[in-house]
Design a protein around this motif. Structure first.
Motif, PDB file in Angstrom:
ATOM      1  N   THR A  13       0.817  -1.213   0.000  1.00  0.00           N
ATOM      2  CA  THR A  13       0.000   0.000   0.000  1.00  0.00           C
ATOM      3  C   THR A  13       0.854   1.266   0.000  1.00  0.00           C
ATOM      4  O   THR A  13       0.406   2.322  -0.466  1.00  0.00           O
ATOM      5  CB  THR A  13      -0.938   0.035   1.224  1.00  0.00           C
ATOM      6  OG1 THR A  13      -0.163   0.063   2.424  1.00  0.00           O
ATOM      7  CG2 THR A  13      -1.843  -1.185   1.238  1.00  0.00           C
ATOM      8  N   GLN A  14       2.073   1.173   0.511  1.00  0.00           N
ATOM      9  CA  GLN A  14       2.938   2.347   0.599  1.00  0.00           C
ATOM     10  C   GLN A  14       3.967   2.434  -0.522  1.00  0.00           C
ATOM     11  O   GLN A  14       4.788   3.348  -0.539  1.00  0.00           O
ATOM     12  CB  GLN A  14       3.669   2.346   1.957  1.00  0.00           C
ATOM     13  CG  GLN A  14       2.731   2.479   3.147  1.00  0.00           C
ATOM     14  CD  GLN A  14       3.460   2.463   4.484  1.00  0.00           C
ATOM     15  OE1 GLN A  14       4.675   2.264   4.549  1.00  0.00           O
ATOM     16  NE2 GLN A  14       2.723   2.665   5.553  1.00  0.00           N
ATOM     17  N   SER A  15       3.900   1.504  -1.469  1.00  0.00           N
ATOM     18  CA  SER A  15       4.941   1.404  -2.495  1.00  0.00           C
ATOM     19  C   SER A  15       4.894   2.523  -3.528  1.00  0.00           C
ATOM     20  O   SER A  15       5.901   2.841  -4.164  1.00  0.00           O
ATOM     21  CB  SER A  15       4.826   0.070  -3.223  1.00  0.00           C
ATOM     22  OG  SER A  15       3.641   0.036  -4.009  1.00  0.00           O
ATOM     23  N   GLY A  16       3.710   3.091  -3.732  1.00  0.00           N
ATOM     24  CA  GLY A  16       3.548   4.100  -4.772  1.00  0.00           C
ATOM     25  C   GLY A  16       3.075   3.529  -6.096  1.00  0.00           C
ATOM     26  O   GLY A  16       2.655   4.266  -6.995  1.00  0.00           O
ATOM     27  N   THR A  17       3.121   2.205  -6.260  1.00  0.00           N
ATOM     28  CA  THR A  17       2.611   1.553  -7.465  1.00  0.00           C
ATOM     29  C   THR A  17       1.129   1.228  -7.266  1.00  0.00           C
ATOM     30  O   THR A  17       0.757   0.691  -6.214  1.00  0.00           O
ATOM     31  CB  THR A  17       3.381   0.245  -7.750  1.00  0.00           C
ATOM     32  OG1 THR A  17       4.755   0.554  -7.984  1.00  0.00           O
ATOM     33  CG2 THR A  17       2.810  -0.477  -8.958  1.00  0.00           C
ATOM     34  N   PRO A  18       0.264   1.543  -8.226  1.00  0.00           N
ATOM     35  CA  PRO A  18      -1.147   1.160  -8.098  1.00  0.00           C
ATOM     36  C   PRO A  18      -1.260  -0.345  -7.836  1.00  0.00           C
ATOM     37  O   PRO A  18      -0.519  -1.137  -8.406  1.00  0.00           O
ATOM     38  CB  PRO A  18      -1.745   1.553  -9.451  1.00  0.00           C
ATOM     39  CG  PRO A  18      -0.848   2.657  -9.935  1.00  0.00           C
ATOM     40  CD  PRO A  18       0.530   2.269  -9.477  1.00  0.00           C
ATOM     41  N   TYR A  19      -2.196  -0.730  -6.981  1.00  0.00           N
ATOM     42  CA  TYR A  19      -2.200  -2.125  -6.525  1.00  0.00           C
ATOM     43  C   TYR A  19      -3.605  -2.660  -6.295  1.00  0.00           C
ATOM     44  O   TYR A  19      -4.579  -1.911  -6.163  1.00  0.00           O
ATOM     45  CB  TYR A  19      -1.410  -2.236  -5.214  1.00  0.00           C
ATOM     46  CG  TYR A  19      -2.101  -1.551  -4.040  1.00  0.00           C
ATOM     47  CD1 TYR A  19      -2.974  -2.257  -3.218  1.00  0.00           C
ATOM     48  CD2 TYR A  19      -1.903  -0.200  -3.775  1.00  0.00           C
ATOM     49  CE1 TYR A  19      -3.620  -1.633  -2.158  1.00  0.00           C
ATOM     50  CE2 TYR A  19      -2.546   0.434  -2.727  1.00  0.00           C
ATOM     51  CZ  TYR A  19      -3.407  -0.292  -1.913  1.00  0.00           C
ATOM     52  OH  TYR A  19      -4.062   0.328  -0.877  1.00  0.00           O
ATOM     53  N   THR A  20      -3.665  -3.985  -6.211  1.00  0.00           N
ATOM     54  CA  THR A  20      -4.837  -4.702  -5.712  1.00  0.00           C
ATOM     55  C   THR A  20      -4.325  -5.821  -4.832  1.00  0.00           C
ATOM     56  O   THR A  20      -3.447  -6.587  -5.241  1.00  0.00           O
ATOM     57  CB  THR A  20      -5.695  -5.287  -6.842  1.00  0.00           C
ATOM     58  OG1 THR A  20      -6.073  -4.252  -7.751  1.00  0.00           O
ATOM     59  CG2 THR A  20      -6.945  -5.955  -6.280  1.00  0.00           C
ATOM     60  N   ILE A  21      -4.841  -5.935  -3.624  1.00  0.00           N
ATOM     61  CA  ILE A  21      -4.504  -7.038  -2.734  1.00  0.00           C
ATOM     62  C   ILE A  21      -5.641  -8.049  -2.793  1.00  0.00           C
ATOM     63  O   ILE A  21      -6.802  -7.707  -2.554  1.00  0.00           O
ATOM     64  CB  ILE A  21      -4.299  -6.552  -1.288  1.00  0.00           C
ATOM     65  CG1 ILE A  21      -3.064  -5.638  -1.214  1.00  0.00           C
ATOM     66  CG2 ILE A  21      -4.142  -7.736  -0.331  1.00  0.00           C
ATOM     67  CD1 ILE A  21      -2.913  -4.916   0.115  1.00  0.00           C
ATOM     68  N   VAL A  22      -5.307  -9.286  -3.152  1.00  0.00           N
ATOM     69  CA  VAL A  22      -6.300 -10.360  -3.254  1.00  0.00           C
ATOM     70  C   VAL A  22      -6.129 -11.273  -2.046  1.00  0.00           C
ATOM     71  O   VAL A  22      -5.154 -12.017  -1.949  1.00  0.00           O
ATOM     72  CB  VAL A  22      -6.131 -11.157  -4.559  1.00  0.00           C
ATOM     73  CG1 VAL A  22      -7.177 -12.278  -4.630  1.00  0.00           C
ATOM     74  CG2 VAL A  22      -6.255 -10.237  -5.769  1.00  0.00           C
ATOM     75  N   ARG A  23      -7.077 -11.195  -1.123  1.00  0.00           N
ATOM     76  CA  ARG A  23      -7.032 -12.039   0.074  1.00  0.00           C
ATOM     77  C   ARG A  23      -7.851 -13.299  -0.176  1.00  0.00           C
ATOM     78  O   ARG A  23      -9.054 -13.232  -0.417  1.00  0.00           O
ATOM     79  CB  ARG A  23      -7.586 -11.285   1.283  1.00  0.00           C
ATOM     80  CG  ARG A  23      -6.746 -10.083   1.694  1.00  0.00           C
ATOM     81  CD  ARG A  23      -7.432  -9.304   2.801  1.00  0.00           C
ATOM     82  NE  ARG A  23      -6.628  -8.169   3.251  1.00  0.00           N
ATOM     83  CZ  ARG A  23      -7.113  -7.137   3.929  1.00  0.00           C
ATOM     84  NH1 ARG A  23      -8.417  -7.091   4.204  1.00  0.00           N
ATOM     85  NH2 ARG A  23      -6.319  -6.151   4.303  1.00  0.00           N
ATOM     86  N   ALA A  24      -7.191 -14.438  -0.111  1.00  0.00           N
ATOM     87  CA  ALA A  24      -7.836 -15.726  -0.370  1.00  0.00           C
ATOM     88  C   ALA A  24      -8.009 -16.505   0.924  1.00  0.00           C
ATOM     89  O   ALA A  24      -7.187 -16.392   1.844  1.00  0.00           O
ATOM     90  CB  ALA A  24      -6.999 -16.554  -1.350  1.00  0.00           C
ATOM     91  N   THR A  25      -9.050 -17.307   0.990  1.00  0.00           N
ATOM     92  CA  THR A  25      -9.166 -18.264   2.081  1.00  0.00           C
ATOM     93  C   THR A  25      -8.137 -19.380   1.869  1.00  0.00           C
ATOM     94  O   THR A  25      -7.443 -19.420   0.855  1.00  0.00           O
ATOM     95  CB  THR A  25     -10.580 -18.849   2.138  1.00  0.00           C
ATOM     96  OG1 THR A  25     -10.921 -19.387   0.848  1.00  0.00           O
ATOM     97  CG2 THR A  25     -11.610 -17.797   2.535  1.00  0.00           C
ATOM     98  N   GLN A  26      -8.046 -20.284   2.825  1.00  0.00           N
ATOM     99  CA  GLN A  26      -7.087 -21.379   2.712  1.00  0.00           C
ATOM    100  C   GLN A  26      -7.389 -22.238   1.483  1.00  0.00           C
ATOM    101  O   GLN A  26      -8.544 -22.399   1.079  1.00  0.00           O
ATOM    102  CB  GLN A  26      -7.123 -22.237   3.969  1.00  0.00           C
ATOM    103  CG  GLN A  26      -6.640 -21.512   5.206  1.00  0.00           C
ATOM    104  CD  GLN A  26      -5.188 -21.075   5.088  1.00  0.00           C
ATOM    105  OE1 GLN A  26      -4.328 -21.844   4.697  1.00  0.00           O
ATOM    106  NE2 GLN A  26      -4.919 -19.820   5.420  1.00  0.00           N
ATOM    107  N   PHE A  27      -6.354 -22.794   0.897  1.00  0.00           N
ATOM    108  CA  PHE A  27      -6.519 -23.586  -0.326  1.00  0.00           C
ATOM    109  C   PHE A  27      -6.982 -25.009   0.004  1.00  0.00           C
ATOM    110  O   PHE A  27      -6.544 -25.603   1.002  1.00  0.00           O
ATOM    111  CB  PHE A  27      -5.205 -23.666  -1.102  1.00  0.00           C
ATOM    112  CG  PHE A  27      -4.576 -22.338  -1.406  1.00  0.00           C
ATOM    113  CD1 PHE A  27      -5.338 -21.185  -1.528  1.00  0.00           C
ATOM    114  CD2 PHE A  27      -3.204 -22.234  -1.575  1.00  0.00           C
ATOM    115  CE1 PHE A  27      -4.753 -19.963  -1.805  1.00  0.00           C
ATOM    116  CE2 PHE A  27      -2.598 -21.019  -1.851  1.00  0.00           C
ATOM    117  CZ  PHE A  27      -3.380 -19.874  -1.966  1.00  0.00           C
TER     118      PHE A  27
END
Length: 251
Positions: free
Chosen positions: A119-133
């Protein structure tokens, strides 16, 4: 479009690379075995040259908290710097549902740190939070076994197939950055012990899965909704029954 998959030879990465290539993208499977190391920086600049998207599905070589924290901190910092130099337009990071709800689990704390760096990198981002596989069910059962009994916290569980994780990551990479998180999960939600019990029965494992209020999740304290999405969620297509049938067929 050129897409770099960091951790591109692992469980999720190998599937993701194949999925992206079928969609016509130029894909770099970045991993130490392919000469790209986010810890040392080896090969990173060359891999990212001309890349529009970076998808980070890498993992630490150990579950020791210090090792995991050092891995994500170093890897995340090196990636952020390399992406800024290369002009990457979208960073997609694979994380875990519940990272911010299981504060006494070291691995989850390390993933929170990874998310912070993104979030602080400066690059536009998306964080994909997955449940356990679903592919981790055997390890989860083993990690909570006491003799012939698998003791599991009385919580909800909603595992997702690795193939669905790869498909949803590929879709995310092709869309505009959200500069925030999304959550993904399998289509079936149920009691933790019930889902692990179905898995054990399907594979012929005679151990019994029971719900135990004193049980912890790999040492972490969890409540009923700690491990499942609590808001908007994108669901995979592969249910537990289908996954178990596929697993038996390929065994």
């Amino acid at each position: 479009m050129k897409i770099v998959v960091v951790g591109g030879t692992g469980l999720i990465g190998s599937r993701l690379v194949a999925t992206l290539r079928t969609k016509g993208h130029e894909v770099v499977a970045a991993s130490p075995s392919r000469g790209v190391n986010t810890i040392t920086g080896e090969g990173l600049a060359g891999a990212l040259a001309g890349a529009a998207v970076v998808i980070d599905v890498s993992n630490a070589p150990s579950f020791d908290e210090q090792v995991v924290s050092d891995f994500f901190r170093t890897s995340g910092s090196n990636l952020a710097a390399a992406e800024a130099r290369a002009g990457v337009r979208h960073h997609v990071a694979l994380s875990i549902v519940g990272t911010d709800r299981v504060a006494d689990l070291g691995y989850f704390r390390a993933k929170v740190e990874q998310e912070r760096l993104v979030t602080q990198s400066g690059t536009p981002y998306t964080i994909v939070r997955a449940t356990q596989f679903l592919e981790f069910l055997a390890g989860i059962a083993d990690g909570h076994a006491e003799g012939d009994t698998v003791r599991l916290a009385p919580v909800q569980f909603q595992p997702i197939a690795a193939d669905d994780v790869a498909a949803l990551l590929a879709e995310t990479a092709a869309t505009a950055p959200l500069n925030g998180p999304i959550e993904i999960a399998g289509p079936d939600r149920g009691p933790f012990a019930g889902i692990i019990g179905r898995y054990l029965e399907a594979v012929g494992d005679r151990r019994t899965a029971v719900s135990d209020p004193a049980a912890r999740y790999f040492g972490g304290s969890v409540t009923e909704l700690s491990l499942v999405p609590t808001g908007p969620v994108r669901l995979g297509r592969i249910g537990l029954t289908d996954w178990l049938e596929r697993s038996r067929a390929s065994a």
